[in-house]
Design a protein around this motif. Structure first.
Motif: not given
Length: 415
Positions: A68-74, A77-82, A94-98, A109-113
């Motif tokens: 969704s648009a809101a989840a994609e924005t979240d 932002k997390s990817l940009s910071q990482r 790599n793996f990232l908790s978001v 909370s989700a896990v992102c590869y």
């Protein structure tokens, strides 16, 4: 007091929100971004903050996603910071908790590869030197499979496969993007055909990367011990009576149980004890020198048959491992993978222990007897003897010869 109809409407609304939230969390998601490590000015369509982010010295532009648009924005932002704080080498996942927003405006909370990819293969560069050096970030997201880090090799391989699809974009689009003065706009244009094969590839990630394990268990049931045995035996597996998809799944299952990658990791582990390091020395590099073994797996009339050259058709060690695997949820792919990883570790432990006994047997005859007893109790004696000679010293090889001659003379089974 609230009207009963109002109360019913509230409960119904809450129920619908709960159902939407569960459906959201049960889904598996993906996102593909155009990645610019060096910050650049953004103009025109790409300046829209709804699909573009800049953080420090990088920018991310969403190219495809089912979030969704809101989840994609979240996520962006997390990817940009990482990526700003911890730059990644291309093709290394790599793996990232978001925390991602759901339909009820809460965060879950989700896990992102995620993996940074160079978007041009060597083949394309040979044909067209004007192709720009595009980079992408590919993401796969799950809310339930928190321990799927064990699938990193499969995920890395699958993400690498998308590059050819990106290269398959029309040449005219690539040429247009290479002449553009705005790199972000060029890359965005390069993906104008993404609704085809690229999107289909992204949508199938979970089915291809993880669910092959569950499909093998569903197809073979307790007979998956044949696959574990074939993998530990390092046999060339031939299949009869299976579909093309089933053969692909089985080959991946066997590869998942293979010893070679695990041994390589153990060799490079600086925390391993000196004795373990010595025992594993050269095992991975010499594993290809094993005598070739062919195994045949046949499916016929709902029956699974397995035959292998010069070896028994299975061993107790593999059967016990399969019993442990089948005792859990046969659809839980992360638990299946963890079980298979523990099976490989147990086999390596048994191999190391046997090698210690054999070293002791060079000067202690009782250790030779303990080696024989251990081979019987391990439930994988034939498999252990197949590997134990690879890095053995001349004295240990002499002990092995005595031991194997005794076993042969007594006609004792080691399975």
């Amino acid at each position: 007091m609230a009207d009963e109809s109002d109360t019913g409407s509230i409960q119904s609304s809450q129920s619908e929100q709960g159902a939407e939230k569960k459906a959201f969390e049960d889904s598996r998601f993906y996102a593909l971004y155009i990645f610019c490590p060096k910050r650049s000015r953004v103009t025109g369509e790409d300046a829209d903050s709804s699909n573009h982010s800049e953080d420090g010295n990088l920018s991310l532009t969403v190219a495809a996603t089912n979030l969704s648009a809101a989840a994609e924005t979240d996520l962006r932002k997390s990817l940009s910071q990482r990526l700003s704080k911890f730059p990644n080498n291309p093709s290394e996942g790599n793996f990232l908790s978001v925390g991602l927003s759901t339909s009820d405006e809460s965060s879950n909370s989700a896990v992102c590869y995620y993996c940074v990819l160079n978007g041009v293969t060597a083949e394309v560069l040979k044909e067209d030197t004007t192709v720009p050096g595009t980079q992408y970030v590919i993401c796969f997201i799950s809310f339930h499979d928190s321990s799927w880090v064990t699938f990193r090799p499969e995920l890395d391989q699958y993400t690498a496969g998308i590059v050819k699809l990106l290269d398959a974009e029309p040449a005219a689009i690539r040429q247009t993007s290479s002449k553009s003065t705005n790199s972000d706009s060029a890359h965005h244009g390069q993906l104008s055909q993404i609704d085809g094969a690229v999107k289909d590839y992204l949508e199938r990630w979970y089915e291809v990367v993880l669910e092959y394990l569950a499909r093998c268990v569903a197809k073979l049931g307790s007979n998956v011990h044949y696959l574990i045995y074939a993998a530990l035996l390092d046999a060339q597996l031939q299949m009869k009576g299976f579909t093309q998809q089933e053969e692909a799944d089985i080959n991946k299952f066997v590869k998942c149980c293979s010893l070679s990658s695990l041994v390589q990791q153990l060799q490079s582990d600086e925390t391993s004890s000196k004795s373990d390091g010595d025992l594993l020395l050269n095992l991975d590099t010499n594993i290809t020198s094993l005598q070739s073994v062919t195994a045949v797996l046949t499916a016929k009339d709902n029956t699974i048959m397995f035959e292998v050259d010069n070896f028994s058709s299975t061993c107790q060690f593999c059967k016990m491992a399969t019993e442990h695997l089948m005792s859990g949820d046969p659809k839980n792919v992360t638990k299946i993978k963890e079980t298979l990883e523990s099976v490989k570790l147990a086999f390596i432990h048994n191999l190391n222990k046997l090698k210690r006994f054999l070293r002791q047997a060079e000067t202690d005859h009782y250790a030779l007897f303990r080696s024989l007893i251990y081979l019987k109790k391990s439930g994988a004696g034939d498999l252990l003897l197949r590997y134990v000679h690879l890095d053995a010293s001349p004295d240990t090889l002499n002990v092995l010869t005595v031991l194997q001659d005794f076993i042969k003379s007594k006609g004792q089974a080691l399975v």
